[in-house]
Design a protein around this motif. Structure first.
Motif, mmCIF file in Angstrom:
data_model
loop_
_atom_site.group_PDB
_atom_site.id
_atom_site.type_symbol
_atom_site.label_atom_id
_atom_site.label_comp_id
_atom_site.label_asym_id
_atom_site.label_seq_id
_atom_site.Cartn_x
_atom_site.Cartn_y
_atom_site.Cartn_z
ATOM 1 N N GLY A 15 0.781 -1.229 0.000
ATOM 2 C CA GLY A 15 0.000 0.000 0.000
ATOM 3 C C GLY A 15 0.811 1.276 0.000
ATOM 4 N N GLU A 16 2.121 1.200 0.257
ATOM 5 C CA GLU A 16 2.915 2.431 0.284
ATOM 6 C C GLU A 16 3.118 2.961 -1.130
ATOM 7 O OE1 GLU A 16 7.132 2.363 1.206
ATOM 8 O OE2 GLU A 16 7.207 0.198 0.861
ATOM 9 N N THR A 17 3.138 4.294 -1.244
ATOM 10 C CA THR A 17 3.404 4.959 -2.506
ATOM 11 C C THR A 17 4.766 5.629 -2.433
ATOM 12 O OG1 THR A 17 1.069 5.314 -3.008
ATOM 13 C CG2 THR A 17 2.647 6.753 -4.115
ATOM 14 N N ILE A 18 5.576 5.371 -3.427
ATOM 15 C CA ILE A 18 6.943 5.870 -3.468
ATOM 16 C C ILE A 18 7.046 6.916 -4.563
ATOM 17 C CG2 ILE A 18 9.376 5.244 -3.774
ATOM 18 C CD1 ILE A 18 8.462 2.306 -3.097
ATOM 19 N N ALA A 19 7.421 8.130 -4.202
ATOM 20 C CA ALA A 19 7.677 9.181 -5.188
ATOM 21 C C ALA A 19 9.136 9.075 -5.607
ATOM 22 C CB ALA A 19 7.385 10.551 -4.594
ATOM 23 N N HIS A 20 9.375 8.831 -6.879
ATOM 24 C CA HIS A 20 10.730 8.597 -7.373
ATOM 25 C C HIS A 20 11.425 9.922 -7.709
ATOM 26 C CE1 HIS A 20 9.634 4.416 -7.438
ATOM 27 N NE2 HIS A 20 8.638 4.653 -8.276
ATOM 28 N N ALA A 21 12.717 9.926 -7.498
ATOM 29 C CA ALA A 21 13.498 11.149 -7.651
ATOM 30 C C ALA A 21 13.843 11.456 -9.110
ATOM 31 C CB ALA A 21 14.793 11.029 -6.836
ATOM 32 N N VAL A 22 14.281 12.678 -9.315
ATOM 33 C CA VAL A 22 14.887 13.193 -10.540
ATOM 34 C C VAL A 22 13.912 13.222 -11.735
ATOM 35 C CG1 VAL A 22 16.938 13.214 -11.996
ATOM 36 C CG2 VAL A 22 17.058 12.170 -9.725
ATOM 37 N N PRO A 23 13.021 14.217 -11.764
ATOM 38 C CA PRO A 23 12.207 14.429 -12.969
ATOM 39 C C PRO A 23 13.119 14.685 -14.164
ATOM 40 C CG PRO A 23 11.446 15.790 -11.141
ATOM 41 C CD PRO A 23 12.760 15.223 -10.731
ATOM 42 N N ARG A 24 12.578 14.443 -15.358
ATOM 43 C CA ARG A 24 13.401 14.602 -16.551
ATOM 44 C C ARG A 24 12.627 15.312 -17.654
ATOM 45 N NH1 ARG A 24 17.378 10.105 -19.102
ATOM 46 N NH2 ARG A 24 17.883 11.126 -21.067
ATOM 47 N N THR A 25 13.192 16.385 -18.159
ATOM 48 C CA THR A 25 12.628 17.079 -19.308
ATOM 49 C C THR A 25 13.200 16.445 -20.567
ATOM 50 O OG1 THR A 25 12.439 19.141 -18.053
ATOM 51 C CG2 THR A 25 12.329 19.303 -20.465
ATOM 52 N N VAL A 26 12.310 15.936 -21.409
ATOM 53 C CA VAL A 26 12.756 15.235 -22.617
ATOM 54 C C VAL A 26 12.813 16.213 -23.789
ATOM 55 C CG1 VAL A 26 11.896 12.998 -21.855
ATOM 56 C CG2 VAL A 26 10.395 14.503 -23.180
ATOM 57 N N SER A 27 13.642 15.875 -24.761
ATOM 58 C CA SER A 27 13.843 16.757 -25.910
ATOM 59 C C SER A 27 14.034 15.921 -27.166
ATOM 60 C CB SER A 27 15.075 17.642 -25.682
ATOM 61 O OG SER A 27 16.254 16.837 -25.748
ATOM 62 N N GLY A 28 14.337 16.608 -28.253
ATOM 63 C CA GLY A 28 14.657 15.890 -29.482
ATOM 64 C C GLY A 28 15.900 15.037 -29.345
ATOM 65 N N GLY A 29 16.724 15.311 -28.332
ATOM 66 C CA GLY A 29 17.916 14.496 -28.101
ATOM 67 C C GLY A 29 17.569 13.066 -27.766
ATOM 68 N N GLU A 30 16.511 12.886 -26.945
ATOM 69 C CA GLU A 30 16.079 11.520 -26.619
ATOM 70 C C GLU A 30 15.620 10.782 -27.876
ATOM 71 O OE1 GLU A 30 16.121 13.160 -22.515
ATOM 72 O OE2 GLU A 30 15.606 13.970 -24.487
ATOM 73 N N ARG A 31 14.910 11.481 -28.743
ATOM 74 C CA ARG A 31 14.456 10.849 -29.982
ATOM 75 C C ARG A 31 15.644 10.428 -30.839
ATOM 76 N NH1 ARG A 31 9.769 11.956 -32.383
ATOM 77 N NH2 ARG A 31 9.736 14.122 -31.720
ATOM 78 N N ALA A 32 16.627 11.340 -30.991
ATOM 79 C CA ALA A 32 17.788 11.035 -31.825
ATOM 80 C C ALA A 32 18.566 9.840 -31.270
ATOM 81 C CB ALA A 32 18.694 12.255 -31.939
ATOM 82 N N LEU A 33 18.750 9.811 -29.957
ATOM 83 C CA LEU A 33 19.482 8.702 -29.356
ATOM 84 C C LEU A 33 18.694 7.398 -29.461
ATOM 85 C CD1 LEU A 33 21.085 10.400 -26.238
ATOM 86 C CD2 LEU A 33 22.304 9.246 -28.086
#
Length: 343
Positions: A15-33
């Motif tokens: 039942g515990e909820t875990i908030a995971h660290a380090v949000p990530r802003t995605v860009s065209g770089g992720e698509r290219a990779l």
């Protein structure tokens, strides 16, 4: 102690909820990779102009790139000390992810079951990926085998969640505005429509790709997946780094373009199993089976349910399981998903 050794099986609470660290802003770089790592060629994810002709504002990030980004956030809290990632269920892509979106993840523990050896257990979590507006873009269940640190820690009451075997077609979410009535089959690469596929049909995707150690390590770093079995060769008795299961999924999906070029958008993940380990040097091939079809309310858009199987060298054509019901040793992945295709 300032360093994080990761959670072990006895550290999870139902039942515990875990908030995971380090949000990530995605860009065209992720698509290219992503397209550099895999032979991904689906037109909707390659061209803004093609996506706009299909009613979308621009080309979204590949569905599996979004999945890997959300998944990677969870690893330090869920599977850092994993023995293996075992399966998936009830996955739904709820919103497209576009360059500029910021993704974060949270997981709720929905099941726990200690293994009979007392040295590990299975943890079931429901993970949500949320964007910068706190809208859920992706929701799925996975279960993972995690080591125990204190072998004398008492076993929790066994709770195994009752999970749907298939996401029903009426729960599939079609991206707002999607319209395939003006779909350009020439630019997409194949002429085959939704109506050209029959339930039970099997498709050999023909091509193969040999897994390279360097590419796998780049992928795990790209998705910030820090699981020890992928990074640390001393973590396994055989001295090998286990290839990240998501790497195999994306490789098989990319190979499926040859025969399923018009299965453009993944909208649901019904189930999946990493049947056998994959290591650098293995050559991955893929085949698909059409499991079901369903209409949608979107103009010109049909849903197709597909089984995607990844195999390695030595696999017989369309091999899956032996007479004992167990996966053949050459089968790496058995994935069941819904995709959207022009009618």
């Amino acid at each position: 102690m300032k360093t994080n050794p990761g959670r072990f099986f006895e550290d999870y609470r139902l039942g515990e909820t875990i908030a995971h660290a380090v949000p990530r802003t995605v860009s065209g770089g992720e698509r290219a990779l992503y397209h550099a790592l895999y032979p991904a060629r689906h037109a909707l994810y390659s061209s803004d102009a093609f996506a706009q002709s299909c009613g979308l504002p621009a080309s979204p990030l590949d569905d599996l790139a979004a999945f890997h980004t959300v998944f990677g956030k969870t690893v330090p809290d869920i599977s850092l000390n994993a023995v293996a990632n075992l399966g998936y269920a009830e996955g739904r892509w709820l919103l497209p992810v576009y360059p500029g979106d910021t993704l974060r993840s949270q997981s709720t523990v929905i099941g726990l079951k200690q293994n009979s050896n007392g040295q590990s257990g299975v943890v079931y979590v429901r993970t949500q990926g949320l964007n910068q507006r706190d809208a859920v873009v992706l929701d799925y269940v996975r279960w993972v085998m995690v080591k125990k640190n204190r072998l004398d820690a008492p076993a929790p009451e066994a709770v195994v969640p009752d999970l749907a075997k298939v996401v029903s077609p009426d729960r599939l979410v079609v991206p707002q505005g999607l319209d395939f009535t003006r779909y350009d089959f020439t630019l997409a690469g194949e002429p085959h429509r939704w109506g050209d596929y029959a339930v039970g049909e099997q498709i050999d995707h023909v091509d193969g790709v040999t897994i390279e150690e360097a590419e796998h390590m780049l992928a795990t770093r790209l998705w910030q997946n820090t699981a020890k079995v992928h990074f640390d060769a001393t973590n396994r008795a055989d001295g090998k780094r286990l290839i990240y299961g998501g790497h195999v999924i994306s490789m098989a999906r990319a190979l499926s373009f040859n025969g399923l070029a018009n299965a453009q958008i993944i909208v649901a993940l019904n189930g999946g199993a990493h049947a056998n380990p994959c290591f650098a040097g293995d050559t991955v091939r893929a085949w698909s089976e059409v499991l079901d079809k369903a209409p949608t309310a979107a103009p010109g858009v049909g849903a197709i349910r597909l089984r995607l199987v990844a195999t390695k060298q030595g696999a017989a054509p369309f091999a899956l399981k032996g007479a004992d019901g167990k996966y053949a040793p050459e089968v790496l992945l058995d994935l069941d998903y819904w995709a959207l295709m022009p009618i």
